[in-house]
Write a protein that holds these residues in place. Structure first.
Motif, PDB file in Angstrom:
ATOM      1  N   ASN A 248     -44.084 -22.833 -28.542  1.00 48.14           N
ATOM      2  CA  ASN A 248     -45.739 -23.199 -28.162  1.00 48.14           C
ATOM      3  C   ASN A 248     -46.006 -24.185 -27.493  1.00 48.14           C
ATOM      4  N   GLY A 249     -44.995 -24.337 -26.390  1.00 44.23           N
ATOM      5  CA  GLY A 249     -45.585 -25.124 -25.620  1.00 44.23           C
ATOM      6  C   GLY A 249     -44.518 -26.510 -25.543  1.00 44.23           C
ATOM      7  N   GLN A 250     -43.801 -26.541 -26.852  1.00 45.94           N
ATOM      8  CA  GLN A 250     -43.788 -28.853 -27.446  1.00 45.94           C
ATOM      9  C   GLN A 250     -42.289 -29.637 -25.913  1.00 45.94           C
ATOM     10  N   GLU A 251     -42.604 -30.041 -25.898  1.00 41.53           N
ATOM     11  CA  GLU A 251     -41.663 -31.197 -25.584  1.00 41.53           C
ATOM     12  C   GLU A 251     -40.409 -30.364 -25.679  1.00 41.53           C
ATOM     13  N   ILE A 252     -39.489 -30.380 -26.788  1.00 42.71           N
ATOM     14  CA  ILE A 252     -38.569 -29.752 -26.986  1.00 42.71           C
ATOM     15  C   ILE A 252     -39.048 -27.870 -27.202  1.00 42.71           C
ATOM     16  N   SER A 253     -38.362 -27.199 -26.348  1.00 43.76           N
ATOM     17  CA  SER A 253     -39.387 -25.549 -27.286  1.00 43.76           C
ATOM     18  C   SER A 253     -38.307 -24.339 -26.447  1.00 43.76           C
ATOM     19  N   ALA A 254     -39.476 -23.041 -26.689  1.00 43.11           N
ATOM     20  CA  ALA A 254     -38.154 -21.998 -25.964  1.00 43.11           C
ATOM     21  C   ALA A 254     -38.873 -21.209 -25.807  1.00 43.11           C
ATOM     22  N   THR A 255     -38.453 -20.174 -25.006  1.00 38.56           N
ATOM     23  CA  THR A 255     -39.171 -18.949 -24.429  1.00 38.56           C
ATOM     24  C   THR A 255     -37.972 -17.648 -24.448  1.00 38.56           C
ATOM     25  N   ASP A 256     -38.502 -16.600 -23.513  1.00 39.41           N
ATOM     26  CA  ASP A 256     -37.915 -15.586 -23.817  1.00 39.41           C
ATOM     27  C   ASP A 256     -36.817 -15.314 -25.014  1.00 39.41           C
ATOM     28  N   VAL A 257     -37.880 -14.987 -25.829  1.00 40.03           N
ATOM     29  CA  VAL A 257     -36.498 -15.381 -27.445  1.00 40.03           C
ATOM     30  C   VAL A 257     -36.179 -13.726 -27.360  1.00 40.03           C
ATOM     31  N   ALA A 259     -33.540 -10.686 -29.762  1.00 44.74           N
ATOM     32  CA  ALA A 259     -32.323 -10.265 -30.464  1.00 44.74           C
ATOM     33  C   ALA A 259     -31.076 -10.445 -29.695  1.00 44.74           C
ATOM     34  N   ASP A 260     -29.891 -10.442 -29.952  1.00 44.23           N
ATOM     35  CA  ASP A 260     -28.657 -10.285 -29.457  1.00 44.23           C
ATOM     36  C   ASP A 260     -28.360  -9.388 -30.033  1.00 44.23           C
ATOM     37  N   GLY A 261     -28.733  -8.320 -30.470  1.00 44.34           N
ATOM     38  CA  GLY A 261     -28.169  -7.312 -31.712  1.00 44.34           C
ATOM     39  C   GLY A 261     -28.506  -8.350 -33.023  1.00 44.34           C
ATOM     40  N   ILE A 262     -27.753  -8.208 -34.226  1.00 47.21           N
ATOM     41  CA  ILE A 262     -28.418  -8.905 -35.284  1.00 47.21           C
ATOM     42  C   ILE A 262     -27.863 -10.339 -35.713  1.00 47.21           C
ATOM     43  N   THR A 263     -26.017 -10.149 -34.601  1.00 43.93           N
ATOM     44  CA  THR A 263     -25.705 -11.737 -34.922  1.00 43.93           C
ATOM     45  C   THR A 263     -25.533 -12.472 -33.251  1.00 43.93           C
ATOM     46  N   GLY A 264     -26.906 -12.674 -32.653  1.00 43.66           N
ATOM     47  CA  GLY A 264     -26.895 -13.896 -32.194  1.00 43.66           C
ATOM     48  C   GLY A 264     -27.922 -13.290 -31.763  1.00 43.66           C
ATOM     49  N   THR A 265     -29.158 -14.673 -31.063  1.00 41.68           N
ATOM     50  CA  THR A 265     -30.046 -15.061 -30.843  1.00 41.68           C
ATOM     51  C   THR A 265     -29.750 -15.371 -28.588  1.00 41.68           C
ATOM     52  N   LYS A 266     -31.047 -14.531 -27.960  1.00 38.00           N
ATOM     53  CA  LYS A 266     -31.064 -15.195 -26.575  1.00 38.00           C
ATOM     54  C   LYS A 266     -32.468 -15.935 -26.337  1.00 38.00           C
ATOM     55  N   ALA A 267     -32.262 -17.481 -25.700  1.00 36.39           N
ATOM     56  CA  ALA A 267     -33.445 -18.194 -25.448  1.00 36.39           C
ATOM     57  C   ALA A 267     -33.650 -18.976 -24.271  1.00 36.39           C
ATOM     58  N   VAL A 268     -34.664 -19.297 -23.433  1.00 38.40           N
ATOM     59  CA  VAL A 268     -34.488 -20.530 -22.830  1.00 38.40           C
ATOM     60  C   VAL A 268     -34.755 -21.434 -23.235  1.00 38.40           C
ATOM     61  N   VAL A 269     -33.870 -22.597 -23.681  1.00 38.79           N
ATOM     62  CA  VAL A 269     -34.315 -23.542 -24.307  1.00 38.79           C
ATOM     63  C   VAL A 269     -34.767 -24.932 -22.961  1.00 38.79           C
ATOM     64  N   THR A 270     -36.196 -25.934 -23.078  1.00 30.99           N
ATOM     65  CA  THR A 270     -37.031 -26.717 -22.403  1.00 30.99           C
ATOM     66  C   THR A 270     -36.540 -28.104 -23.505  1.00 30.99           C
ATOM     67  N   ILE A 271     -35.520 -28.789 -22.170  1.00 24.52           N
ATOM     68  CA  ILE A 271     -35.539 -30.039 -23.044  1.00 24.52           C
ATOM     69  C   ILE A 271     -36.662 -31.187 -21.786  1.00 24.52           C
ATOM     70  N   GLY A 272     -37.456 -31.385 -22.085  1.00 21.59           N
ATOM     71  CA  GLY A 272     -38.504 -32.463 -21.201  1.00 21.59           C
ATOM     72  C   GLY A 272     -38.135 -31.656 -19.825  1.00 21.59           C
TER      73      GLY A 272
END
Length: 459
Positions: A248-257, A259-272
């Protein structure tokens, strides 16, 4: 273990060092580690025998000497031992004293991983990230209690640059004792969920118990908190710096989460100010959260964005913890090491992402206190929302899951059993190619036998 000579260890534990005649010089020799399992003895280790319900470790002291132990602790006087030993009142207490003394002289950063759910997975992910730059030692499995934690501290060697230790509790005061041993420089808190309610009563109690650790951190320590957790967002530290991660917009956050099937998960990670796409090779949004915690630790310890990304993409799992097993054309989600309402619902969400038929094999969740039946009953709604096809429950409390589905006239095909053996008689014959099967319960249910039975049938 630098400076941990037999003479000093005896002083630390307030014990009596007894050395066989002619071997007096050994009092100035350093122990190289400490274990309570004679099968794990290495040269010049200290053996710590413990008295259990069925086994007395003192019976294996001579075996430890034969395998190269430098010395042993003992709660009693020994008759002509092969090597030196230190008499103490309680070997368990002595282990903690040794680890505390050793930790005081260590210069490497210690990262404590705490929380109701996801400690072990987060510890593994933090390790994966940090190993891109450092030599890391971590807690083995979930050895996170007042025996496992000091044993981990005693495994730290000169070549290690960072220690990642899991810290688990079930009652007030335990975190004070663990914190006093580990004295973590960094603490990661994953969440405050519904577990160990038998003693801690409610989530406020859980928060109070877990945050005891802050009193044992340095003033310049760093606390890394799940900012999506309503209890942690307002957690008070003892002046330590706070960093929040979440969706939810924290300094270390993820968007566009996604599922990549049941073996993985895609995301866009933001660090600062930096962002990057990542595929975490573990299923579920909860593992993205674990990854964000690891990213926060990585940043604090000076890792580059590319190192953090590489560490997240190389993350793995361990048996019994959302471990995906492929046997021919059947997929097993082995998540049978432990269970509470939060982790149960997260695993069901993962199962719901699978293609083909979905089967949930669920058992009792322990230590939930007076609301245990209600908390089991609520699992039924999660099964319904995720459109799970077949549900097999085992155990007195898990009957509430079955009851919930029945009363909702659910489309889930639900069956309840008193024993694992009875359940397997009905489950095994219906398994077919393309099925995905979740196996989850608290450890005392021994559902690892279910995983093995499915593997044997399919294989």
């Amino acid at each position: 273990m630098k400076n941990m000579t037999l003479a000093y260890v005896a002083q630390v534990v307030d014990g009596q060092l007894i050395i066989p005649e002619g071997k007096e010089a050994l009092k100035d020799k350093e122990i190289q580690g400490a274990v309570n399992d004679n099968r794990k003895i290495e040269k010049d280790f200290l053996f710590i025998p413990m008295v259990g319900a069925r086994v007395d470790g003192h019976d294996f002291i001579e075996d430890a000497f034969s395998k190269g132990a430098l010395a042993s602790l003992s709660e009693r006087r020994l008759n002509n031992p092969s090597g030196p030993y230190i008499i103490v009142e309680d070997t368990k207490i002595a282990l903690k004293q040794i680890a505390t003394a050793y930790r005081m002289q260590l210069k490497i950063p210690v990262i404590g991983v705490i929380g109701s759910v996801g400690k072990t997975s987060t510890k593994e992910m933090i390790t994966s990230v940090l190993e891109t730059k450092y030599k890391v030692i971590k807690t083995e499995g979930n050895f996170n209690n007042e025996i496992g934690l000091p044993l981990t501290i005693c495994r730290i060697k000169p070549e290690h640059q960072v220690a990642v230790v899991e810290m688990g509790i079930s009652d007030f005061g335990e975190m004070h004792r663990l914190g006093d041993i580990a004295k973590p420089d960094y603490v990661v808190m994953t969440n405050i969920g519904q577990c160990h309610l038998e003693f801690l009563k409610d989530r406020d109690g859980i928060l109070r118990a877990k945050t005891e650790v802050f009193e044992h951190m340095p003033s310049n320590g760093v606390v890394i908190l799940n900012g999506d957790d309503d209890k942690l967002i307002g957690a008070e530290t003892f002046g330590q710096k706070k960093i929040f991660y979440g969706l939810n917009g924290q300094e270390i956050s993820a968007t566009d989460v996604e599922a990549d099937g049941i073996t993985g998960t895609k995301a866009v990670v933001t660090i600062g100010s930096d962002s990057f796409e990542v595929i975490i090779p573990l299923p579920g949004t909860h593992n993205v959260m674990n990854g964000l915690a690891a990213a926060a630790v990585g940043r604090e310890l000076g890792l580059s964005v590319s190192d953090i990304k590489r560490g997240l993409e190389n993350a793995g799992t361990i048996a019994g913890r959302n471990n995906i097993i492929k046997v021919r054309e059947v997929t097993i989600i082995d998540d049978c090491y432990n269970a509470n309402p939060v982790s149960m619902k997260a695993s069901i969400q993962v199962l719901g992402k699978a293609s083909g038929r979905t089967i949930a094999v669920l058992g009792d969740m322990g230590e939930l206190g007076s609301d245990e039946r209600k908390l089991h009953y609520e699992i039924g709604q999660s099964l319904e929302e995720n459109h799970i096809g077949y549900v097999f429950t085992v155990g007195e409390l898990s009957e509430e899951i079955n009851k919930s589905l029945s009363q909702k006239n659910s489309s889930c095909m639900a069956h309840h059993y008193k024993t694992v053996e009875g359940m397997l008689e009905d489950l095994i014959p219906i398994i077919r190619s393309g099925d995905t099967i979740l196996v989850k319960a608290s450890h005392f249910m021994n559902f690892s036998t279910v995983v093995e039975a499915i593997k044997n049938k399919v294989g």
